[in-house]
Design an enzyme around this catalytic site. Structure first.
Site, PDB file in Angstrom:
ATOM      1  CG  ASP A 285      -4.577   3.920   7.930  1.00  0.00           C
ATOM      2  OD1 ASP A 285      -5.766   3.832   8.324  1.00  0.00           O
ATOM      3  OD2 ASP A 285      -3.956   4.995   7.806  1.00  0.00           O
TER       4      ASP A 285
ATOM      5  CD  GLU B 242      -2.838   1.547   0.665  1.00  0.00           C
ATOM      6  OE1 GLU B 242      -3.086   0.737  -0.251  1.00  0.00           O
ATOM      7  OE2 GLU B 242      -3.534   2.539   0.901  1.00  0.00           O
TER       8      GLU B 242
ATOM      9  CG  ASP C  99      -0.709   1.664  10.604  1.00  0.00           C
ATOM     10  OD1 ASP C  99      -1.171   0.858   9.756  1.00  0.00           O
ATOM     11  OD2 ASP C  99      -0.211   2.757  10.297  1.00  0.00           O
TER      12      ASP C  99
ATOM     13  CG  ASP D 128       2.601   0.783   7.298  1.00  0.00           C
ATOM     14  OD1 ASP D 128       3.666   0.264   6.907  1.00  0.00           O
ATOM     15  OD2 ASP D 128       2.202   1.906   6.955  1.00  0.00           O
TER      16      ASP D 128
END
Ligand code: 28G
Length: 637
Positions: free
Chosen positions: A504, A427, A502, A500
């Site tokens: 997102d 991404e 996280d 990632d």
């Protein structure tokens, strides 16, 4: 008398040979000696209790995982008969536990002997593959007990007390010299036991895991049977018919079906024969589908919802958004297919059709608003299918014209053998840039993703084809989607999602996994989908090579090893913070990286997860994303 003794001995020798064969080739009897085979032992024993329940005599089954991976199964049935068999001179109970195929899975005089694990081999196989087995029976006013070691009787059945209850209790420890592992996975047993409870309405099954503190436990008891099953499967979905349609027919081949439509676009049909999940379908599923298609088309024509000139609705249009469970009992099932989970009995198709036709037609006549809502959905599914076909053709034509079938953003690898190739789906452009520079371009391709996120759960195929985020993924993988998906055409042996750690990142991971699950399921089933694991921390110290930690536990452990003195701790918030060399070293280098293979052993669980994550209900989704580690674990069973 002499003759009798002779027969007795001969019988015993034969018995020993029988169980010796099981220990020599366990795979032949339980499929494998992996964790899967281990769980089969439990199913085999529980199946006997379920059979007793189907015969009408057992209401409760307790399963306990005791410390040390000892399994205890207890039921309140009639208790295995304890009388001595006149020919063999051993008790009926001992015969069941020492004679291969004792009792026989099917036929016999006690009605349907129909439940059964995939292999349906019975208690003697479990006994043969156990370090020890202890069977306790309550019946005829007494408590009786016998014990075995590796299949051999070490304590013959004897009365050890009085009781006015009835039932059977079996405890066993699987043989650690035969099985790769003895560690039962609570969730696997729980899922199967829940399924058994759904399939046997009224039966109460409990499971308890005493190996952990606090103990894990669950109780399953569904008066609704299959109706409860589809309600469970749809619990996070928006329903079209609030009450599932229920079809039941007794007779030579008992048939039970529950159907509930949701506003989703997926088709979820589970079929069982003799309580065995027929993953590959077969004649019963064929009958179900044919009846569904016929009854809905007839109704639509008769009520002017569909005009003669419109032609018929296709089966797949009528199955959009359906959740259904079909359970039938067959005395002599013929199982075919790669995993022997496809029903072959040809007479079954017509039986299921005739059981369904009338009840389903009557339901539609009695519930016009529901019939209308379902048919409206079918018609828009049919339009979407047509639009998807056009979109697909457009993609094909475009590909033919451009000669290159590949999306512009893809940095492909030079190797052409798909087996050796891998594609990282990344991404964002910045991480994509580092990945492009850091990769080994011989076998690693990079596909950076951009564009608007699409909720796959809420979109039909035509939207998927046209979505600017997913189209490059479809083209890069190169094997089509949905019914057209051809695993033989995949361009990369490994499709690696790199995101990632996280929220997102979790979102994009979930989106892509949902997409693969719904539209490229064989890719997951075939083990081609992976999750990259970027490190969370970097530890640096003078004179020491940098250390990367992938979990918080690892960080604590490493800090303990090297001490905190003069150690710099960097927390990576995203892939973008790593330079190309670091990204290669920590996340892409096959020698040092950690990849998680995404597996789907259990489609029910996976569907539940995806529905929670992508469905309408915000609350369960929020909770689930919070437990992101569990998400990966559940996918990884
Ligand atoms: C707790 C763990 C596993 C069982 C029974 C009950 C009977 C039985 C089991 O009979 C022999 C062969 C066919 C009749 C049947 C009791 C009839 C009358 C039973 C179990 C005799 C086996 N009374 N409960 N086997 N059959 N539970 N639970 O194994 O002809 S096995």
């Amino acid at each position: 008398m002499e003759k009798f003794e002779h027969e007795y001995k001969a019988g015993q020798i034969q018995v020993l040979e029988g169980l010796e064969a099981v220990r020599k080739r366990p795979g032949m009897y339980i499929g494998s000696v992996s964790v899967r085979g281990l769980h089969h032992l439990v199913y085999e024993i529980v199946d006997n209790s379920v059979d007793e329940s189907l015969a009408g005599y057992c209401k409760n089954i307790h399963v306990t995982i005791e410390p040390g991976n000892i399994i205890c199964v207890e039921d309140d049935g009639r208790g295995i008969p304890v009388d001595i068999h006149p020919k063999t001179g051993i008790s009926a109970a001992e015969t069941v536990y020492t004679k291969l195929h004792a009792g026989g899975k099917f036929g016999g005089d006690s009605g349907y002997k129909v439940s059964g694990g995939l292999h349906g081999v019975g208690a003697s196989v479990v006994n043969a593959l156990s370090d020890w087995t202890e069977v306790t029976i309550q019946r005829d006013g007494g408590i009786y007990q016998m014990k075995f070691e590796r299949g051999k009787t070490v304590k013959k059945l004897e009365k050890i007390g009085d009781s006015d209850k009835t039932g059977t209790k079996v405890r066993f420890l699987a043989d650690g010299t035969i099985f790769e592992t003895l560690d039962y996975e609570y969730e696997i047993l729980e899922t199967r036991l829940r399924e058994m409870a759904f399939l046997t309405k009224g039966l109460r099954i409990t499971i308890e895991d005493l190996r952990v503190d606090p103990v894990k436990k669950a109780e399953f008891h569904y008066e609704g049977g299959l109706i409860s099953f589809v309600e469970f499967l749809n619990k996070n979905k928006e329903k079209i018919n609030q009450k599932p349609i229920y079809i039941e027919k007794s007779g030579e081949v008992p048939i039970e079906i529950a159907i509930q439509y949701t506003t989703s676009y997926s088709e979820n049909i589970y079929s069982f024969v003799n309580n065995i999940n027929t993953i590959e379908g077969g004649t019963h599923l064929e009958g179900f589908k044919r009846s569904l298609t016929k009854v809905f088309n007839d109704y639509a024509k008769n009520h002017g919802i569909l005009k003669e000139k419109d032609g018929n609705l296709q089966g797949e249009d009528i199955r959009e958004g359906i959740t259904a469970v079909i359970s039938i009992k067959v005395k002599e099932p013929q199982f075919e297919g790669q995993t022997k989970t496809k029903l072959g009995n040809s007479e079954v198709t017509g039986l299921v059709m005739s059981a369904m036709n009338e009840t389903l037609a009557a339901f539609l006549e009695e519930n016009p608003p529901i019939a209308k809502a379902i048919l409206e959905k079918c018609i828009s599914a049919s339009r979407a299918r047509e639009a998807a076909r056009k979109a697909r053709e457009l993609v094909r034509k475009k590909n033919a014209l451009e000669t290159s079938t590949l999306p512009g953003k893809l940095a492909d690898c030079s190797e052409k053998d798909p087996e050796l190739c891998e594609v990282y789906i990344v991404e964002g452009d910045s991480a994509g840039g580092s990945a492009k520079q850091g990769r080994d371009r011989k076998f690693q391709a990079i596909l950076p993703l951009w564009g608007k996120m699409l909720n796959v759960e809420k979109s039909r195929a035509d939207k998927i084809y046209n979505n600017d985020k997913l189209q490059p993924v479809i083209l890069a993988v190169g094997a089509g989607i949905g019914n057209d998906f051809d695993i033989n055409k995949i361009r990369y042996g490994k499709v690696i999602i790199m995101a990632d750690a996280d929220v997102d990142g979790s979102h994009i991971r979930t989106l892509l996994l949902t997409f693969f699950f719904r539209y490229m399921r064989p890719l997951i089933e075939n083990g081609n989908v992976y999750l990259a694991q970027p490190p969370l921390y970097k530890l640096s110290k003078k004179g020491m090579q940098d250390i990367y930690c992938y979990t918080d536990d690892e960080l604590t452990q490493k800090l303990e090893e090297i001490g905190r003195e003069g150690v710099g701790i960097q927390r990576y918030k995203g892939l973008g913070e790593m330079n190309p060399e670091q990204l290669w070293e920590t996340t892409m280098n096959p020698e040092t990286r950690i990849l998680i293979k995404v597996k789907i052993e259990d489609a029910i669980k996976a569907d539940e997860i995806f529905t929670i994550l992508m469905g309408d209900d915000i609350e369960p989704r929020r909770k689930f994303i919070e437990e992101n580690a569990k998400f990966v674990k559940n996918l990884d069973i």
